[in-house]
Design a protein around this motif. Structure first.
Motif, PDB file in Angstrom:
ATOM      1  N   ARG A 145     -54.328 -26.469  44.493  1.00 22.29           N
ATOM      2  CA  ARG A 145     -54.664 -27.316  43.345  1.00 22.29           C
ATOM      3  C   ARG A 145     -53.912 -26.878  42.100  1.00 22.29           C
ATOM      4  N   GLU A 146     -53.751 -25.584  41.923  1.00 19.08           N
ATOM      5  CA  GLU A 146     -53.058 -25.081  40.739  1.00 19.08           C
ATOM      6  C   GLU A 146     -51.606 -25.551  40.714  1.00 19.08           C
ATOM      7  N   VAL A 147     -50.917 -25.436  41.846  1.00 20.44           N
ATOM      8  CA  VAL A 147     -49.520 -25.878  41.894  1.00 20.44           C
ATOM      9  C   VAL A 147     -49.439 -27.383  41.661  1.00 20.44           C
ATOM     10  N   LEU A 148     -50.285 -28.141  42.348  1.00 19.27           N
ATOM     11  CA  LEU A 148     -50.230 -29.600  42.219  1.00 19.27           C
ATOM     12  C   LEU A 148     -50.566 -30.058  40.804  1.00 19.27           C
ATOM     13  N   SER A 149     -51.563 -29.448  40.198  1.00 18.88           N
ATOM     14  CA  SER A 149     -51.943 -29.869  38.850  1.00 18.88           C
ATOM     15  C   SER A 149     -50.867 -29.509  37.830  1.00 18.88           C
ATOM     16  N   THR A 150     -50.227 -28.343  38.004  1.00 15.52           N
ATOM     17  CA  THR A 150     -49.141 -27.957  37.112  1.00 15.52           C
ATOM     18  C   THR A 150     -47.961 -28.911  37.267  1.00 15.52           C
ATOM     19  N   ALA A 151     -47.634 -29.237  38.530  1.00 16.32           N
ATOM     20  CA  ALA A 151     -46.544 -30.176  38.782  1.00 16.32           C
ATOM     21  C   ALA A 151     -46.872 -31.559  38.257  1.00 16.32           C
ATOM     22  N   ALA A 152     -48.126 -31.976  38.392  1.00 16.72           N
ATOM     23  CA  ALA A 152     -48.535 -33.282  37.882  1.00 16.72           C
ATOM     24  C   ALA A 152     -48.363 -33.363  36.371  1.00 16.72           C
ATOM     25  N   ARG A 153     -48.727 -32.305  35.674  1.00 19.16           N
ATOM     26  CA  ARG A 153     -48.528 -32.297  34.224  1.00 19.16           C
ATOM     27  C   ARG A 153     -47.056 -32.345  33.879  1.00 19.16           C
ATOM     28  N   ALA A 154     -46.232 -31.621  34.629  1.00 22.22           N
ATOM     29  CA  ALA A 154     -44.791 -31.658  34.384  1.00 22.22           C
ATOM     30  C   ALA A 154     -44.219 -33.048  34.600  1.00 22.22           C
ATOM     31  N   ALA A 155     -44.844 -33.788  35.524  1.00 25.75           N
ATOM     32  CA  ALA A 155     -44.366 -35.142  35.827  1.00 25.75           C
ATOM     33  C   ALA A 155     -45.019 -36.207  34.955  1.00 25.75           C
ATOM     34  N   GLY A 156     -45.981 -35.800  34.133  1.00 28.13           N
ATOM     35  CA  GLY A 156     -46.693 -36.768  33.302  1.00 28.13           C
ATOM     36  C   GLY A 156     -47.787 -37.488  34.057  1.00 28.13           C
ATOM     37  N   LEU A 157     -48.395 -36.825  35.042  1.00 29.90           N
ATOM     38  CA  LEU A 157     -49.452 -37.420  35.849  1.00 29.90           C
ATOM     39  C   LEU A 157     -50.695 -36.548  35.816  1.00 29.90           C
ATOM     40  N   GLY A 158     -51.761 -37.056  36.414  1.00 28.89           N
ATOM     41  CA  GLY A 158     -52.950 -36.262  36.667  1.00 28.89           C
ATOM     42  C   GLY A 158     -53.881 -36.179  35.498  1.00 28.89           C
ATOM     43  N   LYS A 159     -54.939 -35.349  35.723  1.00 27.92           N
ATOM     44  CA  LYS A 159     -55.996 -35.222  34.730  1.00 27.92           C
ATOM     45  C   LYS A 159     -55.529 -34.344  33.578  1.00 27.92           C
TER      46      LYS A 159
END
Length: 244
Positions: free
Chosen positions: A230-244
């Motif tokens: 979850r940590e990797v995915l959430s960090t990547a999502a923020r980098a991509a402009g996605l997620g919570k």
């Protein structure tokens, strides 16, 4: 039909690697007892996710009785259970499970793919098979180039496939090439390196993230925990402009 749909259709008809063709079709004929009443896909498994994805998740290859059975990446096996639960937890999937192509699952701004599209014996494609399959990943990256801003690679095999594919698709990959590791983050320049201009029409680079693969060996032993994923995915999502 859009360009990604056309690519997926062409991927699903590939017969370039004789060993993989023989194996995936043999598995589809013999089946696992628990799935004896099901018709296996038994073909190369294309990527899954919406066009215009901002985040790309790259695995290894379909599982013999997972993607090779269902026809969708990380669907119908325990590795997929872990991955899609984590994508759901960070707000990138409509539901926490992925069991069949008609189960209603939607991904939000994320596409899931692999450097090898056929199920390999013992879950181990050869380096030669990875190279033969690489043009599909290159084409996928080129089609996603206008929108993709982050890539998560699950495992060292996928990492070794992704770096040259990114370079061939027009990004400037650092040299020496960065080593794989869980939690590694590398900025990839969007320029083609020839005159400082941007290749492929996209104005930006991307962030590349390494993550241990969601294999049963890693998740059962605790090498990769749900929290780590979850940590990797959430960090990547923020980098991509996605997620919570």
């Amino acid at each position: 039909m859009d360009a990604l749909d056309d690519l997926d259709l062409r991927v699903s008809g590939c017969r370039a690697c004789p060993r993989l063709v023989d194996w995936r079709e043999e598995v589809a004929r013999t089946k696992r007892a628990a799935f004896a009443d099901q018709t296996y896909w038994g073909r190369p498994v294309p990527g899954f996710g919406p066009p215009g994805a901002r985040l790309l998740v790259i695995g290894l290859a379909p599982a013999a009785h997972g993607g090779n059975r269902t026809g969708r990446m990380f669907t119908g096996d325990r590795s997929g259970d872990v991955l899609y639960q984590a994508l759901y937890d960070v707000g990138l999937a409509s539901q926490p499970t992925s069991v069949a192509v008609d189960d209603g699952l939607e991904l939000y701004g994320v596409r899931v793919t692999a450097p090898v599209h056929c199920a390999p014996p013992d879950n181990k494609p050869t380096p030669g098979e990875r190279e033969t399959c690489r043009p599909w990943l290159v084409q996928e990256l080129r089609l996603l180039r206008p929108t993709v801003r982050a890539v998560v690679v699950l495992g060292a095999f996928g990492w070794q496939a992704t770096l040259p594919a990114l370079a061939e698709a027009g990004w400037r990959v650092p040299r020496p090439r960065p080593a794989f590791g869980h939690g590694v983050r590398v900025g990839i320049d969007g320029s083609d390196g020839s005159d400082g201009s941007v290749a492929g029409g996209g104005p930006e680079g991307l962030e590349l993230f390494g993550c241990f693969h969601v294999s049963q060996r890693n998740t059962f032993t605790g090498k990769l925990t749900p929290a780590m994923l979850r940590e990797v995915l959430s960090t990547a999502a923020r980098a991509a402009g996605l997620g919570k």
